[in-house]
Motif scaffolding. Structure first.
Motif, PDB file in Angstrom:
ATOM      1  N   UNK B  79      22.633 -11.925   6.606  1.00 38.25           N
ATOM      2  CA  UNK B  79      23.682 -11.463   7.113  1.00 38.25           C
ATOM      3  C   UNK B  79      23.205 -11.340   8.135  1.00 38.25           C
ATOM      4  N   UNK B  80      24.166 -11.540   9.275  1.00 32.65           N
ATOM      5  CA  UNK B  80      24.053 -11.062  11.019  1.00 32.65           C
ATOM      6  C   UNK B  80      23.620  -9.837  10.993  1.00 32.65           C
ATOM      7  N   UNK B  84      29.425  -5.782  11.708  1.00 33.92           N
ATOM      8  CA  UNK B  84      29.377  -4.970  10.628  1.00 33.92           C
ATOM      9  C   UNK B  84      29.420  -5.757   9.458  1.00 33.92           C
ATOM     10  N   UNK B  85      29.841  -4.948   8.100  1.00 33.90           N
ATOM     11  CA  UNK B  85      29.732  -5.296   6.996  1.00 33.90           C
ATOM     12  C   UNK B  85      30.851  -5.986   7.008  1.00 33.90           C
ATOM     13  N   UNK B 121      32.426  -0.516   8.334  1.00 36.23           N
ATOM     14  CA  UNK B 121      32.079  -0.241   9.856  1.00 36.23           C
ATOM     15  C   UNK B 121      30.257  -0.603   9.259  1.00 36.23           C
ATOM     16  N   UNK B 122      29.758  -0.279   8.524  1.00 36.56           N
ATOM     17  CA  UNK B 122      28.328  -0.398   8.866  1.00 36.56           C
ATOM     18  C   UNK B 122      27.880  -1.616   8.993  1.00 36.56           C
ATOM     19  N   UNK B 123      26.475  -1.709   9.660  1.00 30.79           N
ATOM     20  CA  UNK B 123      25.323  -2.466   9.786  1.00 30.79           C
ATOM     21  C   UNK B 123      24.853  -3.036   8.829  1.00 30.79           C
ATOM     22  N   UNK B 124      24.173  -3.861   8.453  1.00 30.58           N
ATOM     23  CA  UNK B 124      23.465  -4.713   7.343  1.00 30.58           C
ATOM     24  C   UNK B 124      21.820  -3.668   7.100  1.00 30.58           C
ATOM     25  N   UNK B 129      19.564  -3.147  -0.425  1.00 26.05           N
ATOM     26  CA  UNK B 129      19.472  -4.149  -0.771  1.00 26.05           C
ATOM     27  C   UNK B 129      20.720  -5.293  -1.158  1.00 26.05           C
ATOM     28  N   UNK B 130      20.554  -4.499  -2.522  1.00 25.04           N
ATOM     29  CA  UNK B 130      21.946  -4.016  -3.354  1.00 25.04           C
ATOM     30  C   UNK B 130      23.882  -4.004  -2.592  1.00 25.04           C
ATOM     31  N   UNK B 131      23.686  -3.471  -2.020  1.00 19.78           N
ATOM     32  CA  UNK B 131      24.952  -3.202  -1.045  1.00 19.78           C
ATOM     33  C   UNK B 131      24.852  -4.854  -0.317  1.00 19.78           C
ATOM     34  N   UNK B 132      23.346  -5.234   0.279  1.00 20.01           N
ATOM     35  CA  UNK B 132      23.872  -5.926   1.424  1.00 20.01           C
ATOM     36  C   UNK B 132      23.955  -7.280   0.863  1.00 20.01           C
TER      37      UNK B 132
END
Lengths: 256, 248
Positions: B79-80, B84-85, B121-124, B129-132
């Motif tokens: 992810x960048x 944000x997600x 709105x969350x950043x990586x 780890x699972x959410x990313x």
């Protein structure tokens, strides 16, 4: 005792011990004030000269900040253009290195003449720009090329154009490097401004370096010390401010 | 109908010799195929060929879906970190020229599908780890791909998270039924995920055997405890050991 308190107290205690030793040595050995003034005399000179010293410090800082802004725009602009073209990068790189390794003091007299002897502040800003340019340029260029190869692959996969890659991947990736470059450049800009003031050697710019020259020519050594201390504090504060800005920007960028 | 295929492909890396092949693989519409094999057998290379990220030295790669209809989920979420997600999930659409508001809306939908509507709105760095990995999956699904390539997507996750994600991928798969190729070195994961498991032998990678598992996808609950699951897993484990040149 709390670790944090020790960390703050340790350098203060060391400074206090050194200052006390210095004061005692000056008194016991009766060292003349023009040779090495005791800290108490320096403090008196600092208090007495405070308005002038602060005004001079502001002048030097203002010129250094102007130089930092100009260097930032120039360095980021050149890095951006150069990052897009490998041939151009090869062409520019040796010139940038030459500019960096040439001591600023060696080119200062000529720059002072070009800027016009009536406008020492122009020469000072120019020279400060020259020394502040390289760390920002080098940081920006490194950052623009240091993209995560996995993200590059992702952009390949989605068929990103050159511009999309630049705006969405390379520029955001370069931000930490660019900020680091500014932090280094901030300190260098102050050094550049001071060196240039020394070479200009005229009161036209009224910076801290001029106060140092002026008071040391008059053997007002305590005042010289006071000016040097103000200069050191100013440099440290600028560095702290840039570091704070760096952290705040990175935190905002990464969300923590 | 075959969605994508590799025909007698070989990949040579200069100085390192042959990495893959000759190797054949074909994936049908609505099918999930797993590639298992020892490390360095060329599983990921095969996937990169299908994604168009790499060209074979010899042989042919055929792919019906276009670039916009093929998605890849890599081993790391990729992810960048500054986005944000939602912005990460919207990337493929935005790079394709979809208007930003529309791309962000579809990205929000994709995040909701992977169960992350609250984290748009969350950043990586703020995600587990699972959410990313789920954001990465949302980014792959946002284009509604016809071909989905998964390159060891669970490798960095803990057991519970990988099981949840595996079940969720099946559920998501039933919505549009894309052709999926799933690379893993985990035998049980391969059996659970795919209706056909291709066991590869090491350097250069070739097909050693093909094992089919019967119950229709998505798997029935407790599939992992059934005899069918165990016997398929055992066959694959044995083949894998044989492919590496040692008896099971």
């Amino acid at each position: 005792m709390n670790r944090a308190i020790i960390d703050v107290a340790a350098p203060l205690v060391l400074i206090a011990v050194l200052v006390a030793g210095w004061e005692a040595a000056c008194r016991i050995m009766a060292i003349p004030g023009y040779f090495l003034p005791p800290p108490s005399e320096i403090a008196r000179a600092a208090v007495a000269g405070a308005p002038v010293l602060f005004e001079s410090a502001w002048n030097t800082l203002f010129m250094a900040l102007k130089a930092l802004v100009v260097a930032s725009v120039l360095a980021c602009g050149v890095a951006l253009v150069v990052a897009l073209n490998q041939t151009l990068e090869k062409a520019v790189q040796p010139l940038a290195v030459a500019l960096q390794v040439t001591p600023v003091i060696a080119i200062a007299p000529q720059v002072v003449i070009w800027a016009g002897l009536d406008h020492p502040e122009r020469a000072i800003v120019t020279l400060a720009v020259i020394v502040a340019f390289f760390p920002i340029f080098s940081g920006a260029l490194t950052g623009l090329k240091a993209t995560d190869p996995d993200l590059e692959r992702l952009f390949d996969l989605y068929g990103a154009t050159r511009w999309q890659r630049l705006w969405r991947l390379r520029i955001p990736s370069s931000v930490p490097f660019v900020l680091e470059g500014h932090k280094v450049a901030g300190g260098l800009a102050v050094i550049g401004a001071v060196v240039a003031e020394f070479v200009a050697g005229s009161g036209g710019a009224q910076g801290l370096a001029w106060r140092i020259l002026e008071s040391s020519n008059r053997l007002q050594t305590a005042r010289t010390f006071a000016a040097v201390i103000v200069l050191a504090i100013m440099g440290a504060l600028l560095h702290a401010a840039l570091r704070h800005a760096e952290r705040a920007i990175l935190k905002r960028l990464r969300g923590r | 109908m075959s969605v994508a295929s590799l025909a007698a492909v070989e990949v040579d890396y200069p100085g390192r010799g042959k990495a893959l092949g000759p190797f054949d693989l074909s994936v049908e519409e609505g099918e999930i195929v797993a590639l298992v094999g020892p490390s360095g057998c060329g599983k990921s290379t095969a996937l990169r060929l299908l994604a168009g990220l790499e060209q074979p030295t010899r042989g042919t790669v055929t792919r019906t879906p276009g670039r916009g209809e093929t998605s890849v989920v890599f081993q790391s979420p990729n992810l960048m970190p500054w986005a944000s997600a939602q912005a990460n999930a919207a990337l493929p659409l935005e790079l394709d020229g979809v208007a930003k508001t529309e791309a962000r809306r579809q990205a929000a939908d994709a995040l909701a599908r992977v169960g992350l509507s609250g984290a748009a709105a969350a950043k990586p760095a703020q995600l587990s780890g699972g959410m990313a990995m789920r954001v990465s999956l949302a980014r792959a699904l946002v284009t509604q791909p016809r071909l989905l390539l998964l390159d060891e997507p669970f490798a960095a996750l803990d057991e519970i998270t990988r099981r949840d994600l595996a079940a969720d991928i099946h559920t998501l798969w039933t919505e549009t039924r894309p052709a999926v190729i799933f690379v893993t070195h985990n035998v049980e994961e391969a059996v659970y995920m795919a209706s056909r498991v291709v066991v590869m032998s090491a350097s250069p990678g070739r097909t050693f055997s093909v094992v089919r598992t019967d119950p229709a996808l998505p798997r029935p609950p407790h599939f992992r405890t059934t005899l069918e699951f165990r016997s398929a897993a055992e066959t694959i484990s044995r083949d894998l050991a044989l492919s590496m040149g040692c008896a099971a």
